[in-house]
Structures are given as C-alpha cells and as structure tokens.
Design a protein around this motif. Structure first.
Motif, PDB file in Angstrom:
ATOM      1  N   VAL A  56       2.785 -18.188   8.015  1.00 23.41           N
ATOM      2  CA  VAL A  56       1.729 -17.934   6.911  1.00 23.41           C
ATOM      3  C   VAL A  56       1.702 -18.181   5.901  1.00 23.41           C
ATOM      4  CG1 VAL A  56      -0.654 -18.266   6.031  1.00 23.41           C
ATOM      5  CG2 VAL A  56      -0.497 -18.377   8.755  1.00 23.41           C
ATOM      6  N   SER A  57       1.947 -18.552   4.683  1.00 24.25           N
ATOM      7  CA  SER A  57       2.344 -18.045   3.442  1.00 24.25           C
ATOM      8  C   SER A  57       1.545 -18.502   2.536  1.00 24.25           C
ATOM      9  CB  SER A  57       3.542 -18.209   3.302  1.00 24.25           C
ATOM     10  OG  SER A  57       3.575 -19.920   2.869  1.00 24.25           O
ATOM     11  N   TRP A  67       2.961  -5.175  -0.380  1.00 27.00           N
ATOM     12  CA  TRP A  67       3.034  -5.467   0.468  1.00 27.00           C
ATOM     13  C   TRP A  67       4.537  -5.169   0.395  1.00 27.00           C
ATOM     14  CZ3 TRP A  67       0.903  -9.758   3.257  1.00 27.00           C
ATOM     15  CH2 TRP A  67      -0.422 -10.187   2.926  1.00 27.00           C
ATOM     16  N   ALA A  68       4.789  -4.121   1.867  1.00 32.37           N
ATOM     17  CA  ALA A  68       6.648  -3.762   2.531  1.00 32.37           C
ATOM     18  C   ALA A  68       6.311  -4.753   4.006  1.00 32.37           C
ATOM     19  CB  ALA A  68       6.641  -2.360   3.094  1.00 32.37           C
ATOM     20  N   ALA A  99       5.803  -8.094  -1.059  1.00 35.46           N
ATOM     21  CA  ALA A  99       4.871  -8.279  -2.684  1.00 35.46           C
ATOM     22  C   ALA A  99       4.139  -7.938  -2.960  1.00 35.46           C
ATOM     23  CB  ALA A  99       3.253  -9.264  -1.118  1.00 35.46           C
ATOM     24  N   LEU A 100       4.504  -7.634  -4.771  1.00 37.21           N
ATOM     25  CA  LEU A 100       4.167  -7.200  -5.430  1.00 37.21           C
ATOM     26  C   LEU A 100       3.189  -6.766  -5.422  1.00 37.21           C
ATOM     27  CD1 LEU A 100       6.651  -8.988  -8.364  1.00 37.21           C
ATOM     28  CD2 LEU A 100       6.866  -6.978  -7.060  1.00 37.21           C
ATOM     29  N   ALA A 101       2.414  -6.476  -6.159  1.00 36.39           N
ATOM     30  CA  ALA A 101       0.946  -5.729  -6.620  1.00 36.39           C
ATOM     31  C   ALA A 101       0.477  -6.388  -6.898  1.00 36.39           C
ATOM     32  CB  ALA A 101       0.566  -4.565  -7.277  1.00 36.39           C
ATOM     33  N   ALA A 102       0.239  -7.327  -7.998  1.00 36.44           N
ATOM     34  CA  ALA A 102      -0.113  -7.968  -8.734  1.00 36.44           C
ATOM     35  C   ALA A 102      -0.311  -9.586  -8.336  1.00 36.44           C
ATOM     36  CB  ALA A 102       0.976  -8.532 -10.264  1.00 36.44           C
ATOM     37  N   THR A 106      -0.075 -14.850  -0.612  1.00 34.57           N
ATOM     38  CA  THR A 106       0.452 -13.673   0.491  1.00 34.57           C
ATOM     39  C   THR A 106       1.230 -14.628   0.656  1.00 34.57           C
ATOM     40  OG1 THR A 106       0.267 -15.621   2.107  1.00 34.57           O
ATOM     41  CG2 THR A 106      -1.257 -14.025   2.041  1.00 34.57           C
ATOM     42  N   PRO A 107       3.370 -13.515   0.908  1.00 36.11           N
ATOM     43  CA  PRO A 107       4.398 -13.983   1.055  1.00 36.11           C
ATOM     44  C   PRO A 107       4.614 -14.678   2.363  1.00 36.11           C
ATOM     45  CG  PRO A 107       4.005 -11.195   0.775  1.00 36.11           C
ATOM     46  CD  PRO A 107       2.950 -12.105   0.746  1.00 36.11           C
ATOM     47  N   LEU A 108       5.396 -15.240   3.064  1.00 34.96           N
ATOM     48  CA  LEU A 108       5.210 -15.440   5.062  1.00 34.96           C
ATOM     49  C   LEU A 108       5.138 -14.074   5.358  1.00 34.96           C
ATOM     50  CD1 LEU A 108       6.501 -16.958   6.106  1.00 34.96           C
ATOM     51  CD2 LEU A 108       9.055 -16.262   6.504  1.00 34.96           C
ATOM     52  N   PHE A 109       4.455 -13.938   6.077  1.00 35.29           N
ATOM     53  CA  PHE A 109       3.813 -12.831   7.389  1.00 35.29           C
ATOM     54  C   PHE A 109       3.189 -13.145   8.593  1.00 35.29           C
ATOM     55  CE2 PHE A 109      -0.530 -14.039   5.589  1.00 35.29           C
ATOM     56  CZ  PHE A 109      -1.546 -13.997   6.505  1.00 35.29           C
TER      57      PHE A 109
END
Length: 114
Positions: A56-57, A67-68, A99-102, A106-109
């Motif tokens: 998902v993204s 996110w790491a 993902a950056l804090a800002a 969501t990026p791909l997860f």
C-alpha cells in the motif's frame, strides 16, 4: 490521490464480509481487532470486499514520525491514519520504504491484517 493498493492484482488478498459499522472505500477500519481496507463504501451489515494483504502507499500518515525500512506500522482508528505508535493502535504491517517526519502520506508499506 489517497490510499493505493500497489501489489499486482494476483497478489492482493481479500475476503467478503459485512462489517458491523458503515465503511468508506479505501479508508481502513478495525473489525475484530484486525485492520481491513474496504474496497467500496457500504452501510453497516452490508457485504463488502475487504483487503487484508497488499503493498500500500499514499494513505494518511501521522506527521512527526520518520519511518525506517522494516519498522512496524499501526492503524490509528481514532485519527484515521497509519503510524509507528503502538500504544492504543492496531498492528497492520511493516515499512518497505523510509518516510520523513514531515511526510503526510505513507510511502510503500506491507499491509497485513493477520
């Protein structure tokens, strides 16, 4: 743009059931302590297709959290967003991209209900 299912269609896993409450298309919800993504909007007790496994993204993300890759992801059902905060939220996947804090989406997860 909103939440996007990114897995090839033959790898997306879903099932049909009637949720106890009304659902909105592609807005995750918690049902029996599991997070599902409804494919269509539906009234309470109406049968609907629900996704339980997909990449998902583009979904809403809690700001202020980086996110790491490999980090556990949770659904915040109160604020309707994905987060890395476990307390009070429901586990539903793992980050596949940073993902950056800002970031607000969501990026791909990897989304997994089970």
């Amino acid at each position: 743009m909103g939440l996007q299912l990114r897995s090839p269609s033959n790898q997306i896993r879903g099932l049909q059931f009637a949720a106890t409450g009304a659902t909105v298309a592609k807005v995750p919800h918690v049902h029996n302590a599991r997070v599902f993504i409804p494919m269509n909007s539906a009234d309470a007790a109406a049968s609907n297709e629900h996704i339980y496994d997909s990449e998902v993204s583009g979904a809403p993300k809690a700001t202020g959290e980086a996110w790491a890759v490999g980090q556990a992801i949770y659904w915040d059902n109160t604020n309707k967003r994905f987060t890395t905060t476990a307390s009070g939220n429901t586990a539903c996947g793992y980050a596949l991209a940073p993902a950056l804090a800002a970031d607000t989406v969501t990026p791909l997860f990897l989304f997994q209900s089970f």
